[in-house]
Design an enzyme around this catalytic site. Structure first.
Site, PDB file in Angstrom:
ATOM      1  N   GLU A  92       0.820  -1.206   0.000  1.00  0.00           N
ATOM      2  CA  GLU A  92       0.000   0.000   0.000  1.00  0.00           C
ATOM      3  C   GLU A  92       0.851   1.252   0.000  1.00  0.00           C
ATOM      4  OE1 GLU A  92      -2.934   0.448  -0.832  1.00  0.00           O
ATOM      5  OE2 GLU A  92      -4.130   0.704   0.971  1.00  0.00           O
TER       6      GLU A  92
ATOM      7  N   THR B 284      -3.884   8.994  -5.004  1.00  0.00           N
ATOM      8  CA  THR B 284      -4.001   9.060  -3.549  1.00  0.00           C
ATOM      9  C   THR B 284      -3.061  10.122  -2.992  1.00  0.00           C
ATOM     10  OG1 THR B 284      -4.439   6.697  -3.565  1.00  0.00           O
ATOM     11  CG2 THR B 284      -3.914   7.663  -1.444  1.00  0.00           C
TER      12      THR B 284
END
Lengths: 308, 308
Positions: A128, A181
């Site tokens: 991630e 993101t």
């Protein structure tokens, strides 16, 4: 077991009231992956179908996620990855979290399940971090564990499984525009008003209370975000209209999924989610953007084996 | 019923993880009040014993609290107040909240209980506001309702009764120095780091979860404050030492009660609370300040009738 095929769900994180700490899986969309043991002790991504992701093992979150794990477990083999990338990257529904969770889960299974759930989350977070500036677990933890999951703390990592009311459904719309993101984190302020922080603390507390008491009305009154949504919603075409439709048609709450551009609504029962799906789809056709929508139970299932 | 004598408990608010939104009553200390119906339709404070508070009905929180209530209920009588002020004002254990709750509760009883709990909280808050800059309910709500109480929102007022684990006890030390609520609010920053806010959100969420699951260890890991304590603790002599003793002797958590200077610790079982009481009392004798300590179950009882 030499080969495993797994499904790893997309996830809605933040969930309005729990920025960076709350998430749940969307059962109707996820990445699929076939992982095969190889004699040569290396990682190889032999095939990617669906959305484009790197074949380079140092750039793909699936392989980045398992590198440390393999270093520590020292298996007597390598692994080949065949990835069916169903979740568009930068969609806000945990695309990288899904891939990272899939590979960690698959290799753990292939090695006889030596890891606990929390250890799997720890490794999946390594993948991630490659797609985000900060380490966070609110996609990989629900992808691996299923249900409503909260991240109490990152260091030390502590994850709590919250009760999931049985009639809870979600509607998700994913506009096909990419929001990185990292960018959607950059636009957030470093500081927030103490008053807003206090409001968010009470709102999340009442959300947790509503899950334990299965009080859907309180749950609805707790799906509010006073810190993040106002900054990020401008990245999402027709956000206010989507939210208006959802709330006017019985949604318990509606906000941005993850860092956007996806938007989710929660409902009691599947009928309202389906109705909102129809209305929001009609609206979005006018936007000129391509999009997908999903309706799903808030499932207790996370990543799972499809075949071995 | 022409007369009632009531006891209204002191309260610990904030409780480390829930600034401005969480509180519980301390059963072993509170104000007492005898309220008597009078023919003349006026409010009179005929007597105050214990700590000094104003006799002027426009300056005493007990009478300020009930003014609006009387305007709206229009009783055919007046009321005389005889106040035994046991809680030192500015102590951080809800001194004004106790008085405000006592008078609202007493008059409601004398008038045949026309008000709901939430209506009583609303009126009692009017008294509270006189001693603080902002309207808050985290003292009056637990004083009136008992147990662990959270304030979901002030406007509209929404209060949630949280489950209270049955072996939960508190130790409180009240150093006899006055810290004005208004001053201890002034020294707080208007803004806080988003990261700290997020930490506080998850900490309060896990606190609520721990109450529902009766998980004392998680409760202990959730009694943390990342927003307020560091600013206010400098107003409290020997704060770090008190906290050190409490945590080293089995307290689940320890922080400032309300806006200080009182400090509380929560324990599982009464023995640890008593032990911490002895050790902290020994320490505080060296400080040169006068002080009182209390040990109490986290009681489900709030304000109550002593006699009629």
């Amino acid at each position: 077991m030499n080969q495993i095929k797994v499904f790893s769900p997309a996830t809605v994180s933040n969930v309005a009231c729990g920025f960076d700490i709350l998430g749940f899986p969307i059962d109707s969309i996820g990445d699929e992956m076939i992982v095969r043991k190889t004699k040569k002790k290396s990682l190889v991504i032999s095939n990617v179908t669906g959305y484009s992701v790197p074949l380079d093992i140092d750039k793909n979150v699936s392989t980045i996620a398992v590198k440390k794990m393999i270093e520590q477990l020292k298996p007597d083999c390598g692994f080949d990855f065949n990835i069916k990338k169903n979740i568009i990257p930068g969609s806000g529904i945990g695309s990288s979290g899904s891939s990272a969770s899939a590979s960690v889960y698959a290799i753990n299974k292939l090695l006889g399940s030596p890891l606990s759930e929390i250890e799997m989350v720890t490794y999946a977070m390594k993948g991630e971090v490659a797609s985000s500036i900060t380490e966070h677990a609110d996609n990989v933890a629900p992808a691996l564990m299923g249900g409503l999951v909260m991240v109490k703390s990152i260091s030390p990592l502590e994850i709590l499984k919250l009760p999931t009311p049985k009639d809870l459904y979600c509607f998700v719309i994913n506009p096909k525009i990419e929001v990185k993101t990292s960018y959607s984190r950059e636009i957030l302020p470093k500081e927030v008003k103490l008053k807003s922080a206090t409001k968010q603390v009470s709102t999340f507390g009442s959300f947790v209370h509503s899950l334990h008491t299965e009080d859907y009305e309180l749950l609805g009154r707790s799906l509010n975000d006073y810190l993040i949504e106002k900054h990020r919603k401008k990245l999402i075409p027709l956000f206010d209209q989507i939210k208006g439709i959802a709330l006017n048609n019985g949604a318990l709450g509606c906000s941005i999924s993850g860092s956007g551009p996806s938007v989710f609504a929660l409902t009691k029962g599947i009928e309202k989610a389906n109705e909102i799906n129809l209305l929001v789809s009609d609206l979005y056709k006018t936007s000129g953007y391509d999009f997908s929508t999903y309706v799903s139970k808030i499932s207790e299932n996370g990543v799972r084996t499809l075949s071995i």
